[in-house]
Scaffold this motif. Sequence first.
Motif, PDB file in Angstrom:
ATOM      1  N   ILE A 135     -36.121 -10.247 -13.899  1.00  0.00           N
ATOM      2  CA  ILE A 135     -37.247  -9.485 -13.360  1.00  0.00           C
ATOM      3  C   ILE A 135     -37.192  -9.613 -11.848  1.00  0.00           C
ATOM      4  CG2 ILE A 135     -39.755  -9.260 -13.277  1.00  0.00           C
ATOM      5  CD1 ILE A 135     -39.782 -10.734 -16.035  1.00  0.00           C
ATOM      6  N   VAL A 136     -37.236  -8.484 -11.157  1.00  0.00           N
ATOM      7  CA  VAL A 136     -37.187  -8.487  -9.689  1.00  0.00           C
ATOM      8  C   VAL A 136     -38.487  -7.909  -9.151  1.00  0.00           C
ATOM      9  CG1 VAL A 136     -35.978  -7.697  -7.624  1.00  0.00           C
ATOM     10  CG2 VAL A 136     -34.675  -8.218  -9.700  1.00  0.00           C
ATOM     11  N   ASN A 137     -39.161  -8.682  -8.310  1.00  0.00           N
ATOM     12  CA  ASN A 137     -40.381  -8.239  -7.645  1.00  0.00           C
ATOM     13  C   ASN A 137     -40.158  -8.195  -6.141  1.00  0.00           C
ATOM     14  OD1 ASN A 137     -41.788  -8.031 -10.089  1.00  0.00           O
ATOM     15  ND2 ASN A 137     -42.364 -10.193 -10.032  1.00  0.00           N
ATOM     16  N   LEU A 138     -41.030  -7.499  -5.433  1.00  0.00           N
ATOM     17  CA  LEU A 138     -40.848  -7.265  -4.007  1.00  0.00           C
ATOM     18  C   LEU A 138     -41.914  -7.974  -3.182  1.00  0.00           C
ATOM     19  CD1 LEU A 138     -39.974  -3.450  -3.977  1.00  0.00           C
ATOM     20  CD2 LEU A 138     -38.463  -5.423  -4.329  1.00  0.00           C
ATOM     21  N   ASP A 139     -41.485  -8.459  -2.027  1.00  0.00           N
ATOM     22  CA  ASP A 139     -42.376  -9.113  -1.072  1.00  0.00           C
ATOM     23  C   ASP A 139     -42.069  -8.553   0.315  1.00  0.00           C
ATOM     24  OD1 ASP A 139     -44.223 -10.793   0.075  1.00  0.00           O
ATOM     25  OD2 ASP A 139     -42.949 -12.573   0.001  1.00  0.00           O
ATOM     26  N   LEU A 140     -42.933  -8.858   1.265  1.00  0.00           N
ATOM     27  CA  LEU A 140     -42.692  -8.474   2.648  1.00  0.00           C
ATOM     28  C   LEU A 140     -41.819  -9.522   3.332  1.00  0.00           C
ATOM     29  CD1 LEU A 140     -46.319  -7.427   3.652  1.00  0.00           C
ATOM     30  CD2 LEU A 140     -44.435  -5.916   3.035  1.00  0.00           C
ATOM     31  N   ALA A 141     -40.951  -9.087   4.219  1.00  0.00           N
ATOM     32  CA  ALA A 141     -40.185 -10.015   5.046  1.00  0.00           C
ATOM     33  C   ALA A 141     -41.146 -10.791   5.944  1.00  0.00           C
ATOM     34  CB  ALA A 141     -39.174  -9.255   5.894  1.00  0.00           C
ATOM     35  N   ILE A 178     -34.494 -16.569 -18.474  1.00  0.00           N
ATOM     36  CA  ILE A 178     -35.080 -15.412 -17.800  1.00  0.00           C
ATOM     37  C   ILE A 178     -35.287 -15.805 -16.342  1.00  0.00           C
ATOM     38  CG2 ILE A 178     -37.070 -13.863 -17.673  1.00  0.00           C
ATOM     39  CD1 ILE A 178     -37.472 -14.415 -20.693  1.00  0.00           C
ATOM     40  N   ARG A 179     -34.843 -14.960 -15.455  1.00  0.00           N
ATOM     41  CA  ARG A 179     -34.948 -15.264 -14.026  1.00  0.00           C
ATOM     42  C   ARG A 179     -35.900 -14.290 -13.352  1.00  0.00           C
ATOM     43  NH1 ARG A 179     -31.657 -13.594 -10.068  1.00  0.00           N
ATOM     44  NH2 ARG A 179     -30.077 -12.894 -11.571  1.00  0.00           N
ATOM     45  N   VAL A 180     -36.757 -14.821 -12.496  1.00  0.00           N
ATOM     46  CA  VAL A 180     -37.687 -14.014 -11.708  1.00  0.00           C
ATOM     47  C   VAL A 180     -37.249 -14.103 -10.256  1.00  0.00           C
ATOM     48  CG1 VAL A 180     -40.087 -13.652 -11.013  1.00  0.00           C
ATOM     49  CG2 VAL A 180     -39.552 -14.446 -13.334  1.00  0.00           C
ATOM     50  N   ALA A 181     -36.754 -13.002  -9.709  1.00  0.00           N
ATOM     51  CA  ALA A 181     -36.263 -12.968  -8.326  1.00  0.00           C
ATOM     52  C   ALA A 181     -37.256 -12.225  -7.448  1.00  0.00           C
ATOM     53  CB  ALA A 181     -34.893 -12.298  -8.262  1.00  0.00           C
ATOM     54  N   ALA A 219     -29.969  -5.001  -1.901  1.00  0.00           N
ATOM     55  CA  ALA A 219     -30.551  -6.342  -2.021  1.00  0.00           C
ATOM     56  C   ALA A 219     -31.067  -6.586  -3.433  1.00  0.00           C
ATOM     57  CB  ALA A 219     -31.677  -6.505  -1.000  1.00  0.00           C
ATOM     58  N   ILE A 220     -31.680  -5.577  -4.033  1.00  0.00           N
ATOM     59  CA  ILE A 220     -32.191  -5.723  -5.393  1.00  0.00           C
ATOM     60  C   ILE A 220     -31.043  -5.870  -6.383  1.00  0.00           C
ATOM     61  CG2 ILE A 220     -33.389  -4.444  -7.223  1.00  0.00           C
ATOM     62  CD1 ILE A 220     -35.248  -3.396  -4.926  1.00  0.00           C
ATOM     63  N   CYS A 221     -29.932  -5.145  -6.161  1.00  0.00           N
ATOM     64  CA  CYS A 221     -28.746  -5.331  -7.008  1.00  0.00           C
ATOM     65  C   CYS A 221     -28.220  -6.757  -6.912  1.00  0.00           C
ATOM     66  CB  CYS A 221     -27.658  -4.334  -6.613  1.00  0.00           C
ATOM     67  SG  CYS A 221     -27.843  -2.704  -7.359  1.00  0.00           S
ATOM     68  N   ARG A 222     -28.212  -7.307  -5.707  1.00  0.00           N
ATOM     69  CA  ARG A 222     -27.761  -8.696  -5.546  1.00  0.00           C
ATOM     70  C   ARG A 222     -28.678  -9.649  -6.293  1.00  0.00           C
ATOM     71  NH1 ARG A 222     -24.279  -9.917  -0.676  1.00  0.00           N
ATOM     72  NH2 ARG A 222     -23.410  -7.898  -0.111  1.00  0.00           N
ATOM     73  N   ALA A 223     -29.976  -9.403  -6.211  1.00  0.00           N
ATOM     74  CA  ALA A 223     -30.913 -10.257  -6.934  1.00  0.00           C
ATOM     75  C   ALA A 223     -30.695 -10.169  -8.442  1.00  0.00           C
ATOM     76  CB  ALA A 223     -32.341  -9.857  -6.586  1.00  0.00           C
ATOM     77  N   ALA A 224     -30.269  -8.985  -8.918  1.00  0.00           N
ATOM     78  CA  ALA A 224     -30.041  -8.803 -10.350  1.00  0.00           C
ATOM     79  C   ALA A 224     -28.776  -9.493 -10.828  1.00  0.00           C
ATOM     80  CB  ALA A 224     -29.973  -7.306 -10.663  1.00  0.00           C
ATOM     81  N   PHE A 225     -27.712  -9.425 -10.036  1.00  0.00           N
ATOM     82  CA  PHE A 225     -26.412  -9.914 -10.481  1.00  0.00           C
ATOM     83  C   PHE A 225     -26.137 -11.365 -10.092  1.00  0.00           C
ATOM     84  CE2 PHE A 225     -25.526  -5.355 -10.878  1.00  0.00           C
ATOM     85  CZ  PHE A 225     -24.845  -5.335 -12.085  1.00  0.00           C
ATOM     86  N   TYR A 226     -26.705 -11.836  -8.976  1.00  0.00           N
ATOM     87  CA  TYR A 226     -26.419 -13.185  -8.505  1.00  0.00           C
ATOM     88  C   TYR A 226     -27.512 -14.140  -8.979  1.00  0.00           C
ATOM     89  CZ  TYR A 226     -22.830 -11.254  -5.444  1.00  0.00           C
ATOM     90  OH  TYR A 226     -21.719 -10.616  -4.965  1.00  0.00           O
ATOM     91  N   ASP A 227     -27.126 -15.373  -9.199  1.00  0.00           N
ATOM     92  CA  ASP A 227     -28.085 -16.387  -9.657  1.00  0.00           C
ATOM     93  C   ASP A 227     -28.878 -16.901  -8.453  1.00  0.00           C
ATOM     94  OD1 ASP A 227     -29.508 -18.240 -11.029  1.00  0.00           O
ATOM     95  OD2 ASP A 227     -27.861 -19.670 -11.276  1.00  0.00           O
ATOM     96  N   CYS A 228     -29.850 -16.115  -8.019  1.00  0.00           N
ATOM     97  CA  CYS A 228     -30.663 -16.508  -6.880  1.00  0.00           C
ATOM     98  C   CYS A 228     -32.123 -16.174  -7.164  1.00  0.00           C
ATOM     99  CB  CYS A 228     -30.193 -15.826  -5.605  1.00  0.00           C
ATOM    100  SG  CYS A 228     -30.201 -14.028  -5.689  1.00  0.00           S
ATOM    101  N   ASP A 229     -33.011 -16.981  -6.620  1.00  0.00           N
ATOM    102  CA  ASP A 229     -34.443 -16.769  -6.822  1.00  0.00           C
ATOM    103  C   ASP A 229     -35.037 -15.823  -5.784  1.00  0.00           C
ATOM    104  OD1 ASP A 229     -34.418 -18.497  -8.967  1.00  0.00           O
ATOM    105  OD2 ASP A 229     -34.930 -20.251  -7.759  1.00  0.00           O
ATOM    106  N   GLU A 230     -34.477 -15.818  -4.571  1.00  0.00           N
ATOM    107  CA  GLU A 230     -35.043 -15.009  -3.500  1.00  0.00           C
ATOM    108  C   GLU A 230     -33.907 -14.427  -2.658  1.00  0.00           C
ATOM    109  OE1 GLU A 230     -38.558 -16.268  -1.652  1.00  0.00           O
ATOM    110  OE2 GLU A 230     -38.925 -17.903  -3.053  1.00  0.00           O
ATOM    111  N   VAL A 231     -34.148 -13.228  -2.142  1.00  0.00           N
ATOM    112  CA  VAL A 231     -33.182 -12.562  -1.275  1.00  0.00           C
ATOM    113  C   VAL A 231     -33.915 -12.086  -0.025  1.00  0.00           C
ATOM    114  CG1 VAL A 231     -31.576 -10.645  -1.019  1.00  0.00           C
ATOM    115  CG2 VAL A 231     -31.746 -11.819  -3.217  1.00  0.00           C
TER     116      VAL A 231
END
Length: 340
Positions: A135-141, A178-181, A219-231
Amino acid sequence: MMSHSIAVVTGAGAGVGRATARALGRAGFDVALLGRNETRLSAAAVALERAGARALCVPVDVSDAAAVEAAADRVEAELGPVALWVNCAGATVTGPVAELDAADVRRATEVTYLGTVYGTMAALRRMRRRGKGVIVNLDLAPRLQSLPMQAAESGARGAVRGFCESLRTEILHDGDRIRVALVHLPALNTPRYGWTRNLTGRLLRPVAPVYEPEVAGEAICRAAFYDCDEVWIGVGGQVTRALNAFLPRMMRRRRARLGYYAQMESMRAAADAPSDLDVSVPGSFSAHGHFDQETRKATSLTPVFLCAPLPRFAKWLVAGAGGLGMAAGLWHYRGGRRER
């Protein structure tokens, strides 16, 4: 891992959502497009199908929890099990807090925060049946957080951050894969500046530096494919983040001095300018807004994507540097004591 899997993108008719849907289609996903404007969803679906991906349009207002659940059921029935859910839908009102209408703030919160929550809940219920998903959610820089006249969006995105942090601990406790990025977005050249409810009296503009929406899609594709919590996008955001932590008063004064003018054009806004806060603005909008001449391109070397957690080798470098710093400090302290 996710090639030919099913992705859901909310707010997919225009802006970040549309750029994200295109990026995921290129990455091999079949994409369900959720949003309020069926005409724009259909145009996005046609483009995806021409590129070889399956697409499904589901008109829905994400502030309606039951409608989001029904949309998720339809996606799984017609496309298949959801592997990735991206919450891009958002709406806001721009203006000083003293001038905001309570109904506008409530509506902005319902779409941006509760829309993210409802999408996350719908995705989570279905992913837990299979024990995996993203699951990918969006935040402000950091540069955009706490800007003047952005209290409605800053409050909603801050709530999204807290929601994601709490959910991650629950997932860790339950042992689900399940990962939440969380992707921290900079200012983007999207159509939103022409249809945001605007109380400033002047035309709105993104705060420089401005990036293409395709950068957000990447950036969202990276969050989907890479094992990372935040981008994060760009190194400058990390500099701002550090300054906010160590020099909060100075940064607050800077935002107060420069933040108003950085968000407004010199031209006055029309009194009858459209607003998408309550209903979708008609028109054939796409991913891009009106600031193409000043954007940082997705194909250049400008965008830098920083992921957390850091890669393992970077963790060792940081740990080694920290250990050397502590050893040097201890050596200096002992040397000073011997001299006394």
